[in-house]
Motif scaffolding. Sequence first.
Motif, PDB file in Angstrom:
ATOM      1  N   ASP A  82       0.829  -1.210   0.000  1.00  0.00           N
ATOM      2  CA  ASP A  82       0.000   0.000   0.000  1.00  0.00           C
ATOM      3  C   ASP A  82       0.859   1.254   0.000  1.00  0.00           C
ATOM      4  N   SER A  83       1.990   1.193   0.705  1.00  0.00           N
ATOM      5  CA  SER A  83       2.837   2.383   0.801  1.00  0.00           C
ATOM      6  C   SER A  83       3.413   2.770  -0.561  1.00  0.00           C
ATOM      7  N   PHE A  84       3.661   1.790  -1.435  1.00  0.00           N
ATOM      8  CA  PHE A  84       4.153   2.137  -2.769  1.00  0.00           C
ATOM      9  C   PHE A  84       3.078   2.888  -3.549  1.00  0.00           C
ATOM     10  N   PHE A  85       1.839   2.405  -3.508  1.00  0.00           N
ATOM     11  CA  PHE A  85       0.772   3.085  -4.248  1.00  0.00           C
ATOM     12  C   PHE A  85       0.493   4.469  -3.654  1.00  0.00           C
ATOM     13  N   GLU A  86       0.653   4.620  -2.345  1.00  0.00           N
ATOM     14  CA  GLU A  86       0.510   5.937  -1.732  1.00  0.00           C
ATOM     15  C   GLU A  86       1.614   6.871  -2.221  1.00  0.00           C
ATOM     16  N   HIS A  87       2.822   6.338  -2.357  1.00  0.00           N
ATOM     17  CA  HIS A  87       3.943   7.115  -2.880  1.00  0.00           C
ATOM     18  C   HIS A  87       3.651   7.571  -4.310  1.00  0.00           C
ATOM     19  N   VAL A  88       3.123   6.664  -5.132  1.00  0.00           N
ATOM     20  CA  VAL A  88       2.818   7.004  -6.521  1.00  0.00           C
ATOM     21  C   VAL A  88       1.732   8.074  -6.585  1.00  0.00           C
ATOM     22  N   MET A  89       0.699   7.946  -5.771  1.00  0.00           N
ATOM     23  CA  MET A  89      -0.380   8.935  -5.771  1.00  0.00           C
ATOM     24  C   MET A  89       0.135  10.302  -5.338  1.00  0.00           C
ATOM     25  N   ALA A  90       1.091  10.326  -4.420  1.00  0.00           N
ATOM     26  CA  ALA A  90       1.638  11.608  -3.952  1.00  0.00           C
ATOM     27  C   ALA A  90       2.321  12.361  -5.085  1.00  0.00           C
ATOM     28  N   GLY A  91       2.833  11.645  -6.063  1.00  0.00           N
ATOM     29  CA  GLY A  91       3.513  12.297  -7.183  1.00  0.00           C
ATOM     30  C   GLY A  91       2.705  12.306  -8.462  1.00  0.00           C
ATOM     31  N   SER A  92       1.448  11.882  -8.404  1.00  0.00           N
ATOM     32  CA  SER A  92       0.627  11.772  -9.622  1.00  0.00           C
ATOM     33  C   SER A  92       0.207  13.141 -10.133  1.00  0.00           C
ATOM     34  N   LYS A  93      -0.172  13.172 -11.406  1.00  0.00           N
ATOM     35  CA  LYS A  93      -0.590  14.414 -12.057  1.00  0.00           C
ATOM     36  C   LYS A  93      -1.958  14.194 -12.699  1.00  0.00           C
ATOM     37  N   GLY A  94      -2.817  15.214 -12.572  1.00  0.00           N
ATOM     38  CA  GLY A  94      -4.161  15.108 -13.114  1.00  0.00           C
ATOM     39  C   GLY A  94      -5.156  14.854 -12.006  1.00  0.00           C
ATOM     40  N   THR A  95      -6.387  15.291 -12.224  1.00  0.00           N
ATOM     41  CA  THR A  95      -7.422  15.131 -11.194  1.00  0.00           C
ATOM     42  C   THR A  95      -8.444  14.067 -11.566  1.00  0.00           C
ATOM     43  N   LYS A  96      -9.033  14.172 -12.750  1.00  0.00           N
ATOM     44  CA  LYS A  96     -10.067  13.213 -13.133  1.00  0.00           C
ATOM     45  C   LYS A  96      -9.482  11.827 -13.393  1.00  0.00           C
ATOM     46  N   MET A  97      -8.325  11.788 -14.062  1.00  0.00           N
ATOM     47  CA  MET A  97      -7.685  10.510 -14.375  1.00  0.00           C
ATOM     48  C   MET A  97      -6.187  10.640 -14.092  1.00  0.00           C
ATOM     49  N   PRO A  98      -5.799  10.646 -12.805  1.00  0.00           N
ATOM     50  CA  PRO A  98      -4.388  10.869 -12.459  1.00  0.00           C
ATOM     51  C   PRO A  98      -3.480   9.754 -12.976  1.00  0.00           C
ATOM     52  N   ARG A  99      -2.283  10.178 -13.349  1.00  0.00           N
ATOM     53  CA  ARG A  99      -1.239   9.236 -13.766  1.00  0.00           C
ATOM     54  C   ARG A  99      -0.010   9.435 -12.891  1.00  0.00           C
ATOM     55  N   GLY A 100       0.669   8.331 -12.602  1.00  0.00           N
ATOM     56  CA  GLY A 100       1.863   8.420 -11.786  1.00  0.00           C
ATOM     57  C   GLY A 100       3.028   9.011 -12.561  1.00  0.00           C
ATOM     58  N   ASP A 101       3.955   9.623 -11.822  1.00  0.00           N
ATOM     59  CA  ASP A 101       5.193  10.159 -12.392  1.00  0.00           C
ATOM     60  C   ASP A 101       6.230   9.036 -12.381  1.00  0.00           C
ATOM     61  N   LYS A 102       6.636   8.604 -13.566  1.00  0.00           N
ATOM     62  CA  LYS A 102       7.521   7.442 -13.653  1.00  0.00           C
ATOM     63  C   LYS A 102       8.853   7.670 -12.943  1.00  0.00           C
ATOM     64  N   GLY A 103       9.366   8.881 -13.023  1.00  0.00           N
ATOM     65  CA  GLY A 103      10.617   9.167 -12.345  1.00  0.00           C
ATOM     66  C   GLY A 103      10.466   9.163 -10.838  1.00  0.00           C
ATOM     67  N   GLN A 104       9.374   9.760 -10.360  1.00  0.00           N
ATOM     68  CA  GLN A 104       9.128   9.804  -8.923  1.00  0.00           C
ATOM     69  C   GLN A 104       8.952   8.411  -8.345  1.00  0.00           C
ATOM     70  N   MET A 105       8.330   7.504  -9.113  1.00  0.00           N
ATOM     71  CA  MET A 105       8.154   6.121  -8.644  1.00  0.00           C
ATOM     72  C   MET A 105       9.495   5.483  -8.286  1.00  0.00           C
ATOM     73  N   MET A 106      10.489   5.751  -9.111  1.00  0.00           N
ATOM     74  CA  MET A 106      11.782   5.086  -8.953  1.00  0.00           C
ATOM     75  C   MET A 106      12.567   5.608  -7.754  1.00  0.00           C
ATOM     76  N   ARG A 107      12.060   6.654  -7.118  1.00  0.00           N
ATOM     77  CA  ARG A 107      12.712   7.176  -5.908  1.00  0.00           C
ATOM     78  C   ARG A 107      12.065   6.626  -4.638  1.00  0.00           C
ATOM     79  N   TYR A 108      11.207   5.628  -4.795  1.00  0.00           N
ATOM     80  CA  TYR A 108      10.556   5.016  -3.640  1.00  0.00           C
ATOM     81  C   TYR A 108      11.603   4.304  -2.781  1.00  0.00           C
ATOM     82  N   PRO A 109      11.651   4.574  -1.456  1.00  0.00           N
ATOM     83  CA  PRO A 109      12.668   3.954  -0.588  1.00  0.00           C
ATOM     84  C   PRO A 109      12.424   2.450  -0.430  1.00  0.00           C
TER      85      PRO A 109
END
Length: 379
Positions: A289-316
């Motif tokens: 769950d913490s990974f998906f929370e991390h992705v949502m924190a960096g996502s862009k868009g409101t109606k259909m948000p998409r994750g930031d691929k670069g930000q995902m790779m910085r997940y600890p």
Amino acid sequence: MECRVRLGDVVKVVKRGVKPEPGIVYRHYSLPAFDNGMRPEKVDGDTIRSSKLVVFPNTILMNKLNVRFKRVWPVLECNDRSIASTEFMPLKVEGADYWYIYYYLISPALTSLIEGMRTGTSGSHQRIDASSFLGIQIDLPSLKNQEAIGRILRAFDEKIELNNRINDYLAAVCDSVAESLGVDGSSVLSDMCSQTSAKIACSAASPESYVSTESLLPNKGGRQLASSLPTTGKVTSYQAGDTLVSNIRPYFKKIWYADREGTCSGDVIVFRANEPDFAPYLYSILRSDSFFEHVMAGSKGTKMPRGDKGQMMRYPVSCNCGEEILKTLASILDQISLNNRESARMTALRDSLLPKLMSGEIDVSQIDLTQLNNRLSDC
């Protein structure tokens, strides 16, 4: 003795609306919950923005929208806080066997028939009309034969349900391992894996292995067969051991550990471990769950948000996973894959038997149900 009746002669629509109240926790029979292994969601009333339908015990929820997906939900038991999406028709079986009617409702013959009865302007939002649906003529065998057919087909589904429960337990072990290892304070996801984007012609996509955001199931439910294949452009290729994650609306937590090679939509991210032995551990990390929370924190868009691929790779993460744990995780995911493949075979066999049993081509009196159950339990 077989007779011909209207579907409305043996099922009734039991429709009672309800406005969910804040502070009350409901069991919500929604379309996403159906797609996630038919598991009702527990939802607080203050998060539900629209009216729903009351769900009663011993009913069948028949989806009116996109009927080709066969979202038909048998509900034998439920509490008094059970509600359903208004996209369902709640049906009460009267004067026929419950399970016989259920299997008739998921039969290819009925699905094909009601697809031609849809109304609406948009192909993806066409619905069936209740009165037309209830007017369908069906052949009804004797109650004894109905009950026998229901028991035979139910035996296959009980085996599939057992496999699903085992897989849930095994997936929970993966979650526990990833959580116990935590982070090492210096490593991030890019130290463990990469995102592959190798493209090939869409003509290489096949129904058995093409993965779209639609075919990935919410809440870490794995995948189902895609409803269609791309006809233009290119697709991304993946291989066994990759982890596929939908990048549209990451809060749906759509993820699958690939047990084969294939292709996928460009909106599905393919994560590949730098070291093949780490692939099961990588999957365990990405399904947290913490990974998906991390992705949502960096996502862009409101109606259909998409994750930031670069930000995902910085997940600890922690890269300190011992050899024995890696072997255990690999064995767990191998067993999950075996169970899924067996369930797919069971589903295909059940679906091939269904029309033959209902038409009388196969004489149900010649089938030894005890022997069938014993064979299925040995699988």
